[in-house]
Design a protein around this motif. Structure first.
Motif, PDB file in Angstrom:
ATOM      1  N   ARG A 119     -43.508 -28.701 -37.767  1.00 22.57           N
ATOM      2  CA  ARG A 119     -42.514 -28.214 -36.801  1.00 22.57           C
ATOM      3  C   ARG A 119     -41.790 -29.415 -36.232  1.00 22.57           C
ATOM      4  O   ARG A 119     -42.389 -30.457 -36.000  1.00 22.57           O
ATOM      5  CB  ARG A 119     -43.194 -27.452 -35.674  1.00 22.57           C
ATOM      6  N   LYS A 125     -40.362 -29.830 -33.228  1.00 21.30           N
ATOM      7  CA  LYS A 125     -40.831 -30.138 -31.881  1.00 21.30           C
ATOM      8  C   LYS A 125     -41.746 -29.013 -31.446  1.00 21.30           C
ATOM      9  O   LYS A 125     -41.526 -27.878 -31.833  1.00 21.30           O
ATOM     10  CB  LYS A 125     -39.657 -30.179 -30.901  1.00 21.30           C
ATOM     11  N   SER A 151     -42.962 -26.035 -29.316  1.00 26.24           N
ATOM     12  CA  SER A 151     -42.293 -25.166 -28.360  1.00 26.24           C
ATOM     13  C   SER A 151     -43.118 -25.158 -27.083  1.00 26.24           C
ATOM     14  O   SER A 151     -44.244 -25.628 -27.049  1.00 26.24           O
ATOM     15  CB  SER A 151     -42.202 -23.759 -28.925  1.00 26.24           C
ATOM     16  N   GLY A 202     -34.505 -23.926 -35.041  1.00 28.99           N
ATOM     17  CA  GLY A 202     -35.626 -24.275 -35.916  1.00 28.99           C
ATOM     18  C   GLY A 202     -36.855 -24.721 -35.135  1.00 28.99           C
ATOM     19  O   GLY A 202     -37.965 -24.696 -35.657  1.00 28.99           O
ATOM     20  N   THR A 203     -36.651 -25.144 -33.903  1.00 31.50           N
ATOM     21  CA  THR A 203     -37.787 -25.621 -33.100  1.00 31.50           C
ATOM     22  C   THR A 203     -38.354 -24.508 -32.216  1.00 31.50           C
ATOM     23  O   THR A 203     -39.312 -24.742 -31.491  1.00 31.50           O
ATOM     24  CB  THR A 203     -37.352 -26.781 -32.176  1.00 31.50           C
ATOM     25  N   TYR A 204     -37.782 -23.311 -32.255  1.00 33.16           N
ATOM     26  CA  TYR A 204     -38.231 -22.226 -31.369  1.00 33.16           C
ATOM     27  C   TYR A 204     -39.520 -21.577 -31.891  1.00 33.16           C
ATOM     28  O   TYR A 204     -39.768 -21.554 -33.097  1.00 33.16           O
ATOM     29  CB  TYR A 204     -37.164 -21.117 -31.294  1.00 33.16           C
ATOM     30  N   SER A 205     -40.268 -20.994 -30.968  1.00 40.05           N
ATOM     31  CA  SER A 205     -41.437 -20.197 -31.370  1.00 40.05           C
ATOM     32  C   SER A 205     -40.963 -18.801 -31.787  1.00 40.05           C
ATOM     33  O   SER A 205     -39.789 -18.459 -31.580  1.00 40.05           O
ATOM     34  CB  SER A 205     -42.402 -20.070 -30.200  1.00 40.05           C
ATOM     35  N   GLY A 251     -41.601 -15.908 -30.452  1.00 39.89           N
ATOM     36  CA  GLY A 251     -41.165 -15.131 -29.291  1.00 39.89           C
ATOM     37  C   GLY A 251     -39.775 -15.548 -28.829  1.00 39.89           C
ATOM     38  O   GLY A 251     -38.963 -14.700 -28.433  1.00 39.89           O
ATOM     39  N   MET A 252     -39.495 -16.846 -28.880  1.00 38.21           N
ATOM     40  CA  MET A 252     -38.170 -17.339 -28.464  1.00 38.21           C
ATOM     41  C   MET A 252     -37.088 -16.826 -29.406  1.00 38.21           C
ATOM     42  O   MET A 252     -35.998 -16.450 -28.981  1.00 38.21           O
ATOM     43  CB  MET A 252     -38.174 -18.876 -28.421  1.00 38.21           C
ATOM     44  N   GLY A 265     -43.914  -9.905 -31.376  1.00 36.87           N
ATOM     45  CA  GLY A 265     -43.804 -11.343 -31.100  1.00 36.87           C
ATOM     46  C   GLY A 265     -43.621 -11.668 -29.628  1.00 36.87           C
ATOM     47  O   GLY A 265     -43.611 -12.832 -29.259  1.00 36.87           O
TER      48      GLY A 265
END
Lengths: 520, 286
Positions: free
Chosen positions: A288, A290, A292, B132-135, B137-138, B163
């Protein structure tokens, strides 16, 4: 052994049950047919000075093996270089990674699967070649050893190395497909350059494709049997014009132990490369960018607070409608620019400068096609990213998605292609060659429309990547039939051909998108 | 606003239907769609969102045919698909601007509105980060934000709470409640409690067909006085399951507490208040 068989079988079936593979087989059959031209054809494929062989089993076997080796090294890599990546994308990868299979076993199975795919294509070319021995045969002794040995000793080991190389590149470069495709392109040109430039017999040790020994054998045969004959060898689609070749009776090559050892050495080297790949393989462990934000446990108070928290929709700003496609063009352009690693823009900058300083014709025939080819993945994502990233459901439920989005993608792609061509456009403008200016603009339209059309029709990038590679390769080689840029042919009639081609491809792109949406 | 669906069918082959003769009339409010996997919920929603075409039937929005003129609903629709992706190289803000352009939204207030929506889904801090860096749920929250960009009058949410953590689910429910007065909202979920909390009306689907539709109390009434609980020995559970429709089992120290639906009360069983989940299981398992 069972685990190898299962992986190879599953992988092979997955790849071969696709339209693209059927098209590849048909194209291979057609290519194999064109490798052995008849006497009246305006071209030859393998020519030694002014000589070509009579169509007998030995000659057809040698010519087809040479051409198949080159053809499959050109396109085969692009056909098989996604086996591991696809496992990652489909989610099968992590399941495989959680099993007891070793890295080496998994990668070896993938290499064999790649090899099997290439072997299937080779099988088709051998069958066609066999048919041509009967159909175009001019000498009826059927020497099966001389027909098959070039395939066994040249084509197959070369393809095995290519299969392993594809796995190695995938392991090393992962999802950096842009880099992977381009580095292979450079490597291929390097191999062709060193093996064709040197007359030293030891160069066969560096010839992984393996055709150098065969072409040397052909040249030796001509020089031994035709004392005054030229023996400079040409391989490719050579337009003869009025210079029709003479014929000689080719009886076959002598495959020395020295050569057979060199081929075995390449197979051994490939297995070594596979061992290195196994060390480097990350077993689908994704990184990943970064972390989250960490989720906190939800207390009763927090839940209560959430229950009371109201999103003030009534307070949302009022917007107006704006159906222009300019904002879409802007974002499509941004998406195109954001593709690939940032440092790659240094390579693009070098290409941009090269277009300024190269001789004008070279810049047109080699510089620009190569610079545009370096962006192959950028163009290929234009119409495939909705499927690749899964945004199609959002996008195709919006207002007039075909007319607005597809037009925006076309504009953005053409704009970027012309930006890359800017130095050349300026130079042609300065010397007053307006027809060349038009030809480049039309070339950009043709390229982008073709990338969009093929992306929609084949639901992926692969077909475009392969065809674009072939076209670029042939333009550099001077093949006029691939000249979408008007660098080898010119005149009003050719301009008309280019305009027609662009319009047809744009029309087809819209039709294809419409059809694809109706089957969504 | 009135959305009318009449005799809608989606046929994949001579034997296989995704949706079969589905009819329903919707006005402002929330309709919860319940059904097992393969019931046709997503197929129905895709057709309503104009990304799939039915083989038979019509959908009209205030009298205008959505099948022949999909752009009439596209202007007022907000759709959150079950499986969706995002462009990982764009930031949350850029992605919403992109979707706004596709929806034909512009004007000087667009930037403010995008920021307000990002705030509404708690993504202000992440708005300048690449998606691309989001989880997971985000990403789901970005999906919810894009739904609201065009002030939609018809909202279609396919499994919207997948989610989301409990906190986010509560926020989502609040959001939906606020919208319900002025919009037609259709949402599907496997989680019956989500539908129970949010929806005014419930439609239950099975094998592409609509089994029943109505207000929650009316649907629950279908199993009133038929839901019971009983303690039984663990070893007797398989036999018990064969004779009764078991909806839930809870392990106790020595035995099991079994919740089941039956036409007749069994000795030692206690009658319970029926829930939407009981009605759903009764209708889909029978």
């Amino acid at each position: 052994m069972n685990k190898y068989r299962s992986i190879i079988k599953a992988d092979y079936l997955q790849r071969t049950r696709s339209y693209i593979f059927i098209i590849t087989l048909l194209a291979s059959a057609f290519a194999a047919y064109s490798f052995v031209p008849d006497d009246n054809a305006p071209y030859s494929t393998v020519r030694i000075g002014n000589y070509v062989g009579y169509n007998n089993a030995a000659w057809i076997g040698h010519v087809t093996a040479i051409m198949t080796s080159v053809f499959l090294w050109v396109v085969g890599f692009y056909i098989v270089n996604n086996g591991i990546r696809r496992d990652g994308e489909t989610g099968v990868g992590p399941i495989i990674a959680s099993t007891s299979i070793s890295n080496y076993a998994y990668l070896f199975a993938k290499s064999l699967s790649n090899f099997l795919i290439l072997l299937t294509i080779t099988g088709v070319t051998i069958l066609i070649a066999l048919g041509l021995v009967i159909y175009r045969g001019q000498e009826y002794t059927f020497n099966i050893v001389q027909f098959l040995m070039p395939f066994l000793l040249v084509t197959l080991p070369g393809l095995f190395c290519l299969s392993v190389l594809a796995v190695f590149f995938e392991v090393v470069f992962g999802n950096k497909t842009n880099l992977l495709n381009i580095l292979f392109f450079v490597l291929f040109l390097f191999i062709v350059a060193i093996t064709s430039a040197s007359n030293n017999p030891n160069v066969i040790w560096f010839d992984v494709i393996g055709i150098k020994y065969l072409t040397d054998q052909l040249a030796l045969f001509v020089s031994s049997n035709i004392p005054n004959g030229e023996h400079e060898i040409s391989v490719g689609f050579i337009i003869d014009g009025s210079n029709k070749p003479s014929h000689f009776l080719f009886e076959g090559s002598h495959f020395s132990l020295f050569y057979i050892l060199s081929r075995l050495l390449w197979i051994g080297t490939s297995l070594g490369l596979l061992a290195i790949s196994a060390k480097l393989f990350n077993r689908f462990e994704s990184k990943r960018k970064k972390p989250s934000k960490t989720k906190k446990s939800i207390s009763a108070e927090a839940l209560e607070e959430s229950n009371n928290q109201k999103i003030k929709l009534a307070g949302l700003s009022k917007t107006s409608t704006d159906y222009s496609i300019l904002p879409l063009v802007k974002t499509e352009l941004k998406l195109l620019l954001s593709y690939g690693p940032k440092w790659f823009w240094l390579v693009n900058l070098a290409g941009f400068i090269a277009l300024l300083v190269m001789p004008l014709n070279t810049a047109h025939q080699i510089g620009l096609p190569v610079l545009w080819f370096l962006q192959v993945n950028r163009w290929a994502t234009l119409s495939t990213k909705e499927k690749h990233f899964g945004t199609g459901s959002f996008i195709f439920s919006t207002y007039k998605p075909i007319q607005r989005l597809l037009s925006a993608q076309l504009f953005a792609g053409i704009l970027l292609a012309l930006t890359f061509a800017l130095p050349l456009l300026l130079r042609f403008a300065l010397v007053g060659e307006t027809s060349n200016l038009f030809e480049i603009v039309l070339g950009a339209i043709t390229l982008i429309a073709f990338s969009i059309f093929s992306g929609i029709i084949f639901s992926g990038k692969r077909f475009f990547e392969i065809v674009f590679f072939i076209i670029t390769f042939f333009i550099i080689q001077g093949g006029g039939f691939a000249d979408y840029l008007g660098c080898l042919q010119s005149g009003h009639s050719y301009l008309f051909v280019q305009i027609s081609m662009s319009l047809i491809l744009i029309f087809l792109a819209f039709v294809a998108r419409n059809l694809a949406l109706s089957k969504y | 606003m009135e959305l009318q669906i009449e005799n809608l069918s989606k046929k994949y082959s001579s034997e296989k239907y995704g949706l079969r003769d589905f009819s329903i009339k919707l006005e402002n409010g929330i309709l919860g769609l319940l059904g097992p996997n393969g019931a046709g919920k997503s197929t129905l929603m895709k057709i309503m969102a104009t990304i799939s075409k039915p083989t038979e039937g019509t959908i009209t929005l205030d009298g205008r045919n959505v099948i022949t003129d999909p752009n009439c609903i596209r202007k007022v629709i907000g759709y959150l698909p079950q499986d969706f992706g995002v462009y990982p190289n764009l930031t949350g803000y850029e992605f919403l601007r992109y979707i706004a352009s596709l929806k034909g939204i512009g004007g000087p207030n667009l930037r403010t509105k995008v920021m307000q929506l990002l705030e509404a889904v708690n993504l202000t801090d992440a708005s300048r980060r690449q998606i691309g860096t989001y989880s997971g749920g985000m990403k789901q929250r970005i999906g919810i934000a894009q739904v609201l960009l065009n002030d939609p009058k018809v909202l279609i949410f396919d499994e919207p709470t997948v989610g989301l953590d409990p906190h986010e689910r509560v926020q989502f429910r609040n959001l939906i409640s606020e919208l319900a007065d002025e919009c037609i909202i259709i949402l599907s979920s496997h989680i019956v409690s989500d539908i129970e909390t949010i929806a005014d009306q419930v439609a239950i689907m099975k094998q592409g067909r609509l089994i029943t539709k109505g207000f929650q109390p009316d649907i629950i009434d279908l199993v009133a006085n038929k839901v019971f609980e009983i303690y039984i020995d663990k070893n007797n559970l398989p036999a018990f399951k064969e004779e009764n429709l078991v909806v839930n089992t809870i392990r106790r120290k020595d035995n099991m507490l079994v919740r089941f639906i039956s036409e007749q009360k069994i000795d030692q069983a206690v009658t319970c208040n029926a829930s939407l989940e009981d009605a759903y299981l009764f209708l889909t398992k029978n």
